[in-house]
Write a protein that holds these residues in place. Structure first.
Motif, PDB file in Angstrom:
ATOM      1  N   MET A 166      -2.973  35.698   0.363  1.00 38.45           N
ATOM      2  CA  MET A 166      -2.308  35.996   1.638  1.00 38.45           C
ATOM      3  C   MET A 166      -3.314  36.270   2.749  1.00 38.45           C
ATOM      4  SD  MET A 166       1.053  38.322   1.509  1.00 38.45           S
ATOM      5  CE  MET A 166       2.522  37.710   0.713  1.00 38.45           C
ATOM      6  N   LYS A 167      -2.874  35.908   3.937  1.00 39.05           N
ATOM      7  CA  LYS A 167      -3.727  36.162   5.099  1.00 39.05           C
ATOM      8  C   LYS A 167      -3.929  37.661   5.287  1.00 39.05           C
ATOM      9  CE  LYS A 167      -1.739  33.813   8.286  1.00 39.05           C
ATOM     10  NZ  LYS A 167      -0.908  33.855   9.360  1.00 39.05           N
ATOM     11  N   LYS A 168      -5.132  38.043   5.597  1.00 31.12           N
ATOM     12  CA  LYS A 168      -5.381  39.465   5.868  1.00 31.12           C
ATOM     13  C   LYS A 168      -5.007  39.710   7.330  1.00 31.12           C
ATOM     14  CE  LYS A 168      -7.721  43.414   4.802  1.00 31.12           C
ATOM     15  NZ  LYS A 168      -6.620  44.334   4.985  1.00 31.12           N
ATOM     16  N   VAL A 169      -4.192  40.742   7.568  1.00 32.84           N
ATOM     17  CA  VAL A 169      -3.845  41.024   8.960  1.00 32.84           C
ATOM     18  C   VAL A 169      -4.924  41.898   9.575  1.00 32.84           C
ATOM     19  CG1 VAL A 169      -1.361  40.758   9.076  1.00 32.84           C
ATOM     20  CG2 VAL A 169      -2.329  42.796   8.049  1.00 32.84           C
ATOM     21  N   LYS A 170      -5.051  41.742  10.874  1.00 39.23           N
ATOM     22  CA  LYS A 170      -6.122  42.496  11.501  1.00 39.23           C
ATOM     23  C   LYS A 170      -5.684  43.945  11.699  1.00 39.23           C
ATOM     24  CE  LYS A 170      -6.641  42.098  16.573  1.00 39.23           C
ATOM     25  NZ  LYS A 170      -5.379  42.519  16.996  1.00 39.23           N
ATOM     26  N   GLU A 171      -6.614  44.820  11.473  1.00 39.78           N
ATOM     27  CA  GLU A 171      -6.279  46.240  11.589  1.00 39.78           C
ATOM     28  C   GLU A 171      -6.069  46.635  13.039  1.00 39.78           C
ATOM     29  OE1 GLU A 171      -8.629  49.148   9.376  1.00 39.78           O
ATOM     30  OE2 GLU A 171      -8.762  47.596   7.818  1.00 39.78           O
ATOM     31  N   ARG A 182      -1.072  51.635   4.645  1.00 39.72           N
ATOM     32  CA  ARG A 182      -0.223  50.982   3.653  1.00 39.72           C
ATOM     33  C   ARG A 182       0.583  49.857   4.283  1.00 39.72           C
ATOM     34  NH1 ARG A 182       0.108  56.463   2.351  1.00 39.72           N
ATOM     35  NH2 ARG A 182       2.099  56.630   3.458  1.00 39.72           N
ATOM     36  N   LEU A 183       0.982  50.042   5.540  1.00 42.68           N
ATOM     37  CA  LEU A 183       1.679  48.953   6.228  1.00 42.68           C
ATOM     38  C   LEU A 183       0.754  47.742   6.312  1.00 42.68           C
ATOM     39  CD1 LEU A 183       4.018  47.741   7.912  1.00 42.68           C
ATOM     40  CD2 LEU A 183       2.901  48.670   9.942  1.00 42.68           C
ATOM     41  N   ASN A 184      -0.470  48.015   6.614  1.00 44.06           N
ATOM     42  CA  ASN A 184      -1.455  46.946   6.716  1.00 44.06           C
ATOM     43  C   ASN A 184      -1.591  46.196   5.392  1.00 44.06           C
ATOM     44  OD1 ASN A 184      -3.260  45.676   8.508  1.00 44.06           O
ATOM     45  ND2 ASN A 184      -4.959  46.566   7.345  1.00 44.06           N
ATOM     46  N   SER A 185      -1.610  46.944   4.286  1.00 46.66           N
ATOM     47  CA  SER A 185      -1.731  46.283   2.971  1.00 46.66           C
ATOM     48  C   SER A 185      -0.487  45.465   2.637  1.00 46.66           C
ATOM     49  CB  SER A 185      -1.913  47.306   1.853  1.00 46.66           C
ATOM     50  OG  SER A 185      -2.754  48.327   2.242  1.00 46.66           O
ATOM     51  N   HIS A 244       4.720  40.672   5.861  1.00 46.90           N
ATOM     52  CA  HIS A 244       5.843  40.934   4.962  1.00 46.90           C
ATOM     53  C   HIS A 244       6.515  39.633   4.516  1.00 46.90           C
ATOM     54  CE1 HIS A 244       6.151  45.341   5.301  1.00 46.90           C
ATOM     55  NE2 HIS A 244       5.572  45.146   6.464  1.00 46.90           N
ATOM     56  N   CYS A 245       7.236  39.757   3.408  1.00 42.88           N
ATOM     57  CA  CYS A 245       7.952  38.612   2.856  1.00 42.88           C
ATOM     58  C   CYS A 245       9.036  38.152   3.835  1.00 42.88           C
ATOM     59  CB  CYS A 245       8.580  39.015   1.519  1.00 42.88           C
ATOM     60  SG  CYS A 245       9.839  37.887   0.960  1.00 42.88           S
TER      61      CYS A 245
END
Ligand code: XCC
Ligand code: SF4
Length: 635
Positions: free
Chosen positions: A1-6, A36-39, A43-44
């Motif tokens: 999965m793409k890592k979202v930017k913090e 945790r939202l970042n991890s 979202h699906c």
């Protein structure tokens, strides 16, 4: 999965106290809800659009452009509608179980089986009794017993008649409209379906029954059940909670409190009470303030005991006792991170299980008290109403005993706190108005108050914390729209200083004039989330006064940072009561254009209210103002 930017800290919250603690958390490596939202991101998509069904084990099924039905044949419309109805039912269950606990306690107090609580507000008791048609010319215990029994019957009766509380409190025209719709939607003989709730528990059970595999598949029929369940919350469970809590603990009166993490004291034993039910929080406040406990705290080297609230139970005790509030939903971890909290005491709802692990990094005792809410890492001290004093003492003592273990090097309390004028029960509002709704209605008719916006609901780390609550509120009052509200919105507004009398200066000229005459801020704290029932009954009273329906009035609602299933129930019962309601973030329904159009358009013809979704707060206010102007024309 793409890592979202913090996100940068300034993008996470507008609250300077929150920013300060988040900075500290990031330096010291403590995890928070934002991490945790970042991890969990991104979202699906199936979940976000409501297109995932796991209601039976032939699934789970997901709807895609290629696979348009689940294994059983359920299409997107059915799946989306079922999911949202289940969410509503869960919200109704939460609010209403809260109401039930209060009703049971009132009965026990009335029968003098419980001596740890008393009937505090006999005036309110008589007012509620009168509404319900109970003879008030008797001993207060007998009156209270009858009121409690009527409430309990609304949870358990098996006939198809409307809830007694709903029938006694809802405005006349609205009741007629619901009854009429009942006939319109279904044939005369099919009396068991419709929008009027019959029994609070039954509407939850009915919602679960028809959404299980192989039962109701028609999106309209499903959503109407969602509506009925939500009405059992707003005009049932939540209303019962509010009214009976006022009887047991007092009807809120206007007072000034302090809000934000700065209410945590460096020299005191700090107890944060978090959750929802004042049955617990009122007791902890009472016991902590006894000379015995304060003395014990001093023996342990503290200046005393400082009880502060959080989330809705915080709203309950600030409204009735003037207890300071440390913050809203997103503050719960941050309070522990101040390093100065001896105990965080919780009951039910909106409590992050993450508190268990985090508390272990400090001397903080994470104390769970409800048999239905236990947590990994919590110290469980079961609260029992019949031994409330004893259990509350044990809880307070546990906090006191933790004090010597506080590590001074870890203490970091942001200095931010703001004053707020709170305690606006409908009874207080009426008093300010001189005993009649006339001055308020006249101000609305004259356009001095252009309309009223009710803002409710939570925080959500997906949304910049408090930004929507605060921006929406400021923009509304600027346009002469009075803002009332509850829940975590109310705490956001309090922290931002919007509930001070000085906020009159931020209001439009005409609204300012009204608020000055009444000596109130233009932003009104009406309580906890179950106290949304205060806003419903206020709307109902204005409607009855004008011999109109709620849907005729210039009222709008918003849940601009919503999180919980309870918020879906609240939004739905406002819509079902005739109020257009704004939502952000978007609810998980976009997978079904049919459900979207039902909830945003078609429902308007059926019930007068409807949902709309908008991300930009200024555009949201533009839409709200347009709705209000349209209603004003027709008034
Ligand atoms: Fe919970 Fe009621 Fe939402 Fe706050 S606002 S996050 S529901 S505490 Ni009710
Ligand atoms: Fe799939 Fe139907 Fe079962 Fe849902 S109820 S999981 S759509 S088979």
């Amino acid at each position: 999965m793409k890592k979202v930017k913090e996100k940068k800290i300034e993008e996470m919250s507008i609250d300077p106290a929150v920013q300060e603690i988040l900075q500290l958390a990031s330096e010291k490596g403590y995890e928070t809800v934002w991490d945790r939202l970042n991890s969990q991101s991104p979202h699906c998509k199936f979940g976000l659009n409501g297109l995932c069904c796991k209601n039976c084990i032939m699934g789970p099924c997901r709807i895609t452009p290629k696979t348009t039905t689940g294994v059983c044949g359920a299409e997107a419309d059915t799946i989306v509608a079922r999911n949202i109805v289940r969410g509503i039912a869960a919200g109704v269950a939460a609010h209403s179980d809260h109401g039930r606990a209060v009703a049971i306690l009132l009965k026990e107090v009335a029968c003098q089986e419980n001596k740890d609580y008393t009937i505090f507000d006999t005036e309110k008791l008589k007012a509620v009794a009168t509404k319900l048609g109970v003879d008030t010319d008797r001993d207060i215990h007998e009156i209270a017993k009858d009121v409690a029994e009527i409430a309990l019957k609304d949870f358990g009766k098996q006939d198809d008649k409307p809830l007694k509380f709903l029938a006694s409190y809802a405005p006349k025209k609205r009741l007629e409209r619901w009854l009429d719709l009942e006939k319109k939607l279904y044939s005369e003989t099919d009396k068991k379906t419709g929008v009027i709730p019959r029994n609070i528990d039954r509407e939850v059970a009915d919602s679960m029954h028809r959404t299980t595999m192989g039962v109701d598949h028609d999106p309209l029929s499903l959503l109407i059940q969602g509506v009925r369940a939500s009405l059992a919350d707003g005009w049932g469970g939540s209303l019962i909670a509010t009214e009976l809590q006022d009887i047991l603990f007092g009807t809120p009166r206007i007072r000034t409190i302090m809000a934000n993490l700065g209410v945590i004291s460096p020299d005191h034993i700090n107890i944060v009470i978090h959750g929802h039910e004042p049955i617990l929080s009122e007791k902890v406040v009472e016991i902590a303030n006894t000379p015995d406990m304060q003395k014990l705290a001093q023996e342990y080297g503290a200046k005393g005991i400082n009880v502060v609230g959080m989330c809705c139970t915080g709203n309950e005790i600030l409204m009735r006792q003037g207890v300071p509030v440390a913050g809203n939903e997103l503050h719960q971890e941050l309070a522990i991170l101040t390093g100065a909290v001896e105990a965080i005491v919780v009951d039910v709802q909106c409590i992050y299980p993450a508190l268990g692990k985090l508390a272990k990094c400090f001397h903080t005792k994470f104390i769970s008290t409800s048999d239905r809410a236990k947590f990994p890492g919590s110290l469980h001290i079961q609260f029992e109403e019949e031994h409330a004093n004893e259990v509350a003492k044990k809880i307070v003592k546990t906090a006191i005993e933790a004090f010597p273990k506080r590590d001074k090097r870890k203490v970091h309390i942001p200095s931010f706190k703001s004053e707020a004028v709170v305690g606006f029960s409908n009874e207080q509002l009426l008093k300010i108005l001189g005993g009649s709704l006339k001055p308020l209605v006249d101000a609305i008719l004259a356009g001095d108050i252009k309309g009223i916006a009710g803002i409710v609901g939570c925080n959500n780390p997906k949304v910049k914390h408090d930004y929507y609550h605060v921006t929406l509120t400021k923009e509304l009052i600027k346009r002469d729209i009075l803002v009332i509200g509850t829940g975590c919105w109310a705490i956001a507004a309090a922290k931002a200083g919007l509930m001070r009398i000085e906020t009159q200066e931020l209001a439009g000229e005409r609204l300012r004039k009204v608020c000055k005459a009444l000596n109130i801020p233009p932003v009104i704290h009406m309580g906890s989330c179950v106290d949304c029932s205060r806003m419903l009954t206020l709307a109902g009273a204005i409607a009855d006064y004008l011999e109109a329906d709620i849907s005729d009035l210039p009222l709008v609602g918003s849940a601009p940072e919503w999180t919980t299933e309870k918020a879906v129930s609240i939004g739905t019962y406002f819509v079902a009561s005739g109020v257009p309601v704004h939502l952000w973030p978007a609810p998980p329904i976009s997978g079904s254009p049919k459900v979207v159009s039902l909830l945003t358009q078609e429902i308007k013809n059926l019930l007068g209210g409807y949902f709309f979704v908008e991300e930009d707060p200024i555009k949201t206010v533009d839409i709200m103002e347009a709705i209000i102007q349209e209603k004003r024309k027709a008034l």
